[in-house]
Design an enzyme around this catalytic site. Structure first.
Site, PDB file in Angstrom:
ATOM      1  N   HIS A  60      15.186  -4.767   7.748  1.00  0.00           N
ATOM      2  CA  HIS A  60      14.812  -5.528   8.941  1.00  0.00           C
ATOM      3  C   HIS A  60      16.002  -6.306   9.508  1.00  0.00           C
ATOM      4  CE1 HIS A  60      12.904  -8.165  11.683  1.00  0.00           C
ATOM      5  NE2 HIS A  60      12.681  -9.161  10.872  1.00  0.00           N
ATOM      6  N   CYS A  74       5.583  -9.750  14.202  1.00  0.00           N
ATOM      7  CA  CYS A  74       5.476 -11.201  14.064  1.00  0.00           C
ATOM      8  C   CYS A  74       6.871 -11.779  14.214  1.00  0.00           C
ATOM      9  CB  CYS A  74       4.901 -11.568  12.692  1.00  0.00           C
ATOM     10  SG  CYS A  74       5.885 -10.947  11.324  1.00  0.00           S
ATOM     11  N   CYS A 123      12.275 -12.220  15.547  1.00  0.00           N
ATOM     12  CA  CYS A 123      12.187 -10.824  15.100  1.00  0.00           C
ATOM     13  C   CYS A 123      11.681  -9.887  16.190  1.00  0.00           C
ATOM     14  CB  CYS A 123      11.311 -10.735  13.868  1.00  0.00           C
ATOM     15  SG  CYS A 123      12.023 -11.685  12.531  1.00  0.00           S
TER      16      CYS A 123
HETATM   17  C1  COA Z   1      13.219 -12.177  -0.760  1.00  0.00           C
HETATM   18  C2  COA Z   1      14.724 -12.366  -0.789  1.00  0.00           C
HETATM   19  C3  COA Z   1      15.066 -13.865  -0.991  1.00  0.00           C
HETATM   20  C4  COA Z   1      15.271 -11.549  -1.938  1.00  0.00           C
HETATM   21  O1  COA Z   1      16.653 -11.626  -1.931  1.00  0.00           O
HETATM   22  P1  COA Z   1      17.529 -11.112  -3.142  1.00  0.00           P
HETATM   23  O2  COA Z   1      17.210 -11.877  -4.367  1.00  0.00           O
HETATM   24  O3  COA Z   1      18.937 -11.079  -2.672  1.00  0.00           O
HETATM   25  O4  COA Z   1      16.976  -9.648  -3.307  1.00  0.00           O
HETATM   26  P2  COA Z   1      17.527  -8.456  -4.175  1.00  0.00           P
HETATM   27  O5  COA Z   1      17.599  -7.275  -3.324  1.00  0.00           O
HETATM   28  O6  COA Z   1      18.783  -8.868  -4.884  1.00  0.00           O
HETATM   29  O7  COA Z   1      16.361  -8.251  -5.183  1.00  0.00           O
HETATM   30  C5  COA Z   1      16.199  -9.078  -6.320  1.00  0.00           C
HETATM   31  C6  COA Z   1      15.903  -8.206  -7.519  1.00  0.00           C
HETATM   32  O8  COA Z   1      14.666  -7.527  -7.281  1.00  0.00           O
HETATM   33  C7  COA Z   1      14.833  -6.140  -7.449  1.00  0.00           C
HETATM   34  N1  COA Z   1      13.951  -5.445  -6.530  1.00  0.00           N
HETATM   35  C8  COA Z   1      13.771  -5.720  -5.222  1.00  0.00           C
HETATM   36  N2  COA Z   1      12.861  -4.879  -4.711  1.00  0.00           N
HETATM   37  C9  COA Z   1      12.455  -4.050  -5.702  1.00  0.00           C
HETATM   38  C10 COA Z   1      11.545  -2.989  -5.787  1.00  0.00           C
HETATM   39  N3  COA Z   1      10.828  -2.585  -4.732  1.00  0.00           N
HETATM   40  N4  COA Z   1      11.383  -2.385  -6.974  1.00  0.00           N
HETATM   41  C11 COA Z   1      12.075  -2.773  -8.051  1.00  0.00           C
HETATM   42  N5  COA Z   1      12.976  -3.790  -8.020  1.00  0.00           N
HETATM   43  C12 COA Z   1      13.155  -4.410  -6.864  1.00  0.00           C
HETATM   44  C13 COA Z   1      16.290  -5.900  -7.151  1.00  0.00           C
HETATM   45  O9  COA Z   1      16.757  -4.722  -7.752  1.00  0.00           O
HETATM   46  C14 COA Z   1      16.938  -7.115  -7.729  1.00  0.00           C
HETATM   47  O10 COA Z   1      17.077  -6.930  -9.099  1.00  0.00           O
HETATM   48  P3  COA Z   1      18.384  -7.409  -9.877  1.00  0.00           P
HETATM   49  O11 COA Z   1      18.401  -8.917  -9.683  1.00  0.00           O
HETATM   50  O12 COA Z   1      18.134  -6.966 -11.262  1.00  0.00           O
HETATM   51  O13 COA Z   1      19.520  -6.750  -9.187  1.00  0.00           O
HETATM   52  C15 COA Z   1      15.380 -11.898   0.545  1.00  0.00           C
HETATM   53  O14 COA Z   1      15.254 -10.515   0.668  1.00  0.00           O
HETATM   54  C16 COA Z   1      14.719 -12.568   1.729  1.00  0.00           C
HETATM   55  O15 COA Z   1      15.039 -13.729   2.030  1.00  0.00           O
HETATM   56  N6  COA Z   1      13.835 -11.832   2.406  1.00  0.00           N
HETATM   57  C17 COA Z   1      13.027 -12.376   3.454  1.00  0.00           C
HETATM   58  C18 COA Z   1      13.777 -12.322   4.715  1.00  0.00           C
HETATM   59  C19 COA Z   1      13.010 -13.028   5.766  1.00  0.00           C
HETATM   60  O16 COA Z   1      12.546 -14.145   5.622  1.00  0.00           O
HETATM   61  N7  COA Z   1      12.915 -12.373   6.862  1.00  0.00           N
HETATM   62  C20 COA Z   1      12.250 -12.890   7.975  1.00  0.00           C
HETATM   63  C21 COA Z   1      10.961 -12.220   8.089  1.00  0.00           C
HETATM   64  S1  COA Z   1      10.698 -11.688   9.730  1.00  0.00           S
END
Ligand code: COA
Length: 432
Positions: A388, A418, A94
Site C-alpha cells: 500500500h 478508507c 490513502c
Molecule cells: C504493522 C507494521 C508496524 C509492521 O511493521 P514491521 O514490524 O516492520 O513488519 P515486518 O514486515 O518486519 O513484519 C514483522 C514480522 O512479521 C512477519 N510477518 C509479517 N507478515 C507475515 C505473514 N503474512 N506471514 C508470516 N510472517 C509474517 C515478518 O516476516 C517479520 O518477521 P521477522 O521479525 O522474523 O522478520 C507496519 O507494517 C505498519 O505500520 N503497517 C500499517 C501501515 C499503516 O498504518 N498504514 C495506513 C493504513 S491506510
C-alpha cells in the site's frame, strides 16, 4: 448514465503501475518522482499516445517531498510530456490517487480537458526527516549570524534531545491515535476476532499469489530496472507471501496493543513504495482516437466522520452514496476492490454495510446497504499482500478492477477506500 453525474462521460482508457515493494527494500534508490515517472512513461507507451494529446496531469501523494512538493509537475516533466501541459498534486490520505482520478474526471466532464493522466506515487523509504523545532530555530539563527561568534552562540546550551529527528507519523493530528490503534479499536468495538483477521490476510496473500502466478496481476505492472547498476529487474510485488499460513499468522505478536491486541504485521498492510498511472479521456475523444476504453466512471462519492469515531469506517458511509448516484444497488455490483488497510478495517466495513442498525443509526436509511459474495471481493488479493504505497493505491484498485472486469466480461464494479482523517471513498465503474 446514472443520475448524479453531470457533464461528459469519462472513459478510463489504460492503466499501469510499478511493482509495489515493501519500504526500504528494492526501491531504495528511487524517489516517488522516479516511480511516478516510470509509471507515466509506460502508460504513454502502452496507450501508444502522442504526448501532445495530453491536456493535464493530476497526481496524488501523501508524504510530500520538501524540495519538490508538486510531484505532478516533476513526473510530467520527467516522463517527457510537453512542458506546456499543466500538472497539479492532490492529497487525500490513502485516497489520494482516487482524488487525482476524480479531479481529472471532473475536468473532463466539464469540458475543460479531453485527455488527462491521473495516478499517484509514494516512497515510504525516501521520507523527509525533520529536525526538532528548537534545532530549526538554532540553524536559522546560525545561518543569519554575521560573525563566527554569532554562529557559535546560536548553539549555546544545546541539549541532546534537540538532536532527536521528527519523522512523518501515521497518526491522526486531531486525536494522536495511529491507524493501527484505530484498527485495533475497531476490531474490539465490532467484535472482529484475531482468527477472522488472519483468515482475511491469508486470503489476500493466496489470491495475490495466484494473480501473480497466472499473470493477471503482473499484466498491470511496469518492470523496473534498479539503479545504480540497472542489472536487476523487478516485475512483481515483493510483499506477497506464498509461504504464509494460519499457523504462521497466529504466531505473530500484536503490534499496536501488545497485551490485548489482535492487529499484527501479518494482518496489516505493510509500508510500501510504488506508483500508478491511468489515462482518462472524454468518451468522444477516446472513441475518436480509436481506443476501446477499459471502462467508464459511473459515479463516485467521498464521505467523512469524526476521527473520534471508527476512523477507518469511511467506505461504509461513501459506498451507499456512490451506489445511489449511480442509480444501482449493491446487488447490481459484480466485482469489488476494497482497499485493505487492515483486515480489521475491511471486516468492519463489510459488517457495517451488512447491518440494518448501522444503516438506521449512521446512514439514516431504512435498510442495510448489503454485500456481494465474498468470492467477488478482491479476487487477486488486496493491499495487505500487494502492499500500500499511500498515494498510489487508488490507481491500482481502479486498474486491477477494470482489467478483471474485462477478463470476466462484467458490467459494474465498485471501489472503496478508507483514508486518514476518517474519510471514505467509493466509485462505481462500468464497462459496456
Ligand atoms: C504493522 C507494521 C508496524 C509492521 O511493521 P514491521 O514490524 O516492520 O513488519 P515486518 O514486515 O518486519 O513484519 C514483522 C514480522 O512479521 C512477519 N510477518 C509479517 N507478515 C507475515 C505473514 N503474512 N506471514 C508470516 N510472517 C509474517 C515478518 O516476516 C517479520 O518477521 P521477522 O521479525 O522474523 O522478520 C507496519 O507494517 C505498519 O505500520 N503497517 C500499517 C501501515 C499503516 O498504518 N498504514 C495506513 C493504513 S491506510
Amino acid at each position: 448514465m446514472g443520475n448524479g453525474w453531470s457533464g461528459r462521460r469519462v472513459a478510463i482508457v489504460e492503466g499501469c503501475r510499478t511493482p509495489f515493494a515493501r519500504a526500504n527494500t528494492v526501491f531504495r534508490g528511487l524517489s516517488a518522482i522516479d516511480l511516478g515517472t516510470l509509471a507515466v512513461r509506460e502508460l504513454l507507451f502502452r496507450a501508444a499516445l502522442d504526448p501532445n494529446e495530453v491536456d493535464e496531469l493530476v497526481y496524488g501523494t501523501v508524504v510530500h517531498s520538501v524540495t519538490a512538493p508538486n510531484i505532478a509537475r516533476e513526473v510530467l516533466l520527467g516522463a517527457g510530456l510537453p512542458a506546456t501541459v499543466p500538472a497539479f498534486t492532490v492529497s487525500r490520505a490513502c485516497a489520494s490517487a482516487n482524488q487525482a482520478i476524480t479531479s481529472a474526471a471532473d475536468t473532463i466532464a466539464r469540458g475543460y480537458a479531453d485527455v488527462v493522466i491521473a495516478g499517484g506515487a509514494e516512497s515510504l523509504t525516501d521520507i523527509p526527516i525533520l529536525v526538532s523545532r528548537s534545532m530549526r530555530d538554532r540553524l536559522v539563527r546560525a545561518s543569519r549570524a554575521k560573525t563566527l561568534g554569532g554562529r557559535i552562540k546560536a548553539f549555546a546550551g544545546l541539549r541532546p534531545k534537540e538532536f532527536v529527528p521528527m519523522t512523518p507519523a501515521i497518526a491522526e493530528p486531531s486525536t494522536g491515535e495511529t491507524m493501527g490503534q484505530s484498527a485495533e479499536r475497531m476490531a474490539k468495538e465490532n467484535g472482529i476476532s484475531r482468527e477472522e483477521q488472519d483468515r482475511w490476510a491469508l486470503r489476500s496473500h493466496r489470491l495475490a499469489a495466484e494473480g501473480t502466478a497466472d499473470g493477471r496481476l503482473t499484466r498491470e505492472i511496469v518492470p523496473v530496472y534498479l539503479p545504480p547498476a540497472y542489472a536487476e529487474m523487478i516485475d512483481r510485488d515483493n510483499g506477497i507471501r506464498t509461504d504464509t499460513s494460519m499457523e504462521k499468522l497466529a504466531a505473530l505478536p500484536p503490534v499496536f496493543d501488545r497485551k490485548y491486541g489482535t492487529v499484527t504485521a501479518g494482518n496489516a498492510s505493510p509500508l510500501t513504495d510504488g506508483a500508478s498511472a491511468l489515462l482518462l479521456m472524454s468518451e468522444e475523444k477516446a472513441k475518436g482516437l480509436g481506443y476501446e476504453p477499459l471502462g467508464y466512471i459511473r459515479s463516485y462519492a467521498y464521505a467523512a466522520l469524526s476521527p473520534k469515531k471508527q476512523l477507518l469506517q469511511g467506505p461504509a458511509y461513501a459506498a451507499p452514496i456512490a451506489l445511489e448516484r449511480a442509480g444501482v444497488e449493491m446487488s447490481d455490483i459484480e466485482l469489488w476492490e476494497i482497499h485493505e488497510a487492515f483486515a480489521a478495517q475491511v471486516l468492519s466495513n463489510l459488517q457495517a454495510l451488512d447491518s440494518d442498525r448501522f444503516a438506521r443509526e449512521e446512514l439514516g436509511r431504512a435498510r442495510k446497504v448489503g454485500l456481494i459474495d465474498e468470492d467477488r471481493i478482491n479476487v487477486m488479493g488486496g493491499s495487505i499482500a500487494v502492499g500500500h504505497p499511500f498515494g498510489a493505491t487508488g490507481g491500482r484498485l481502479t486498474v486491477t478492477l477494470l482489467n478483471e472486469m474485462k477478463r470476466r466480461g462484467l458490467g459494474l464494479g465498485l471501489i472503496t477506500v478508507c483514508a486518514a482523517g476518517a474519510m471514505g471513498f467509493a466509485m462505481v465503474v462500468e464497462r459496456e
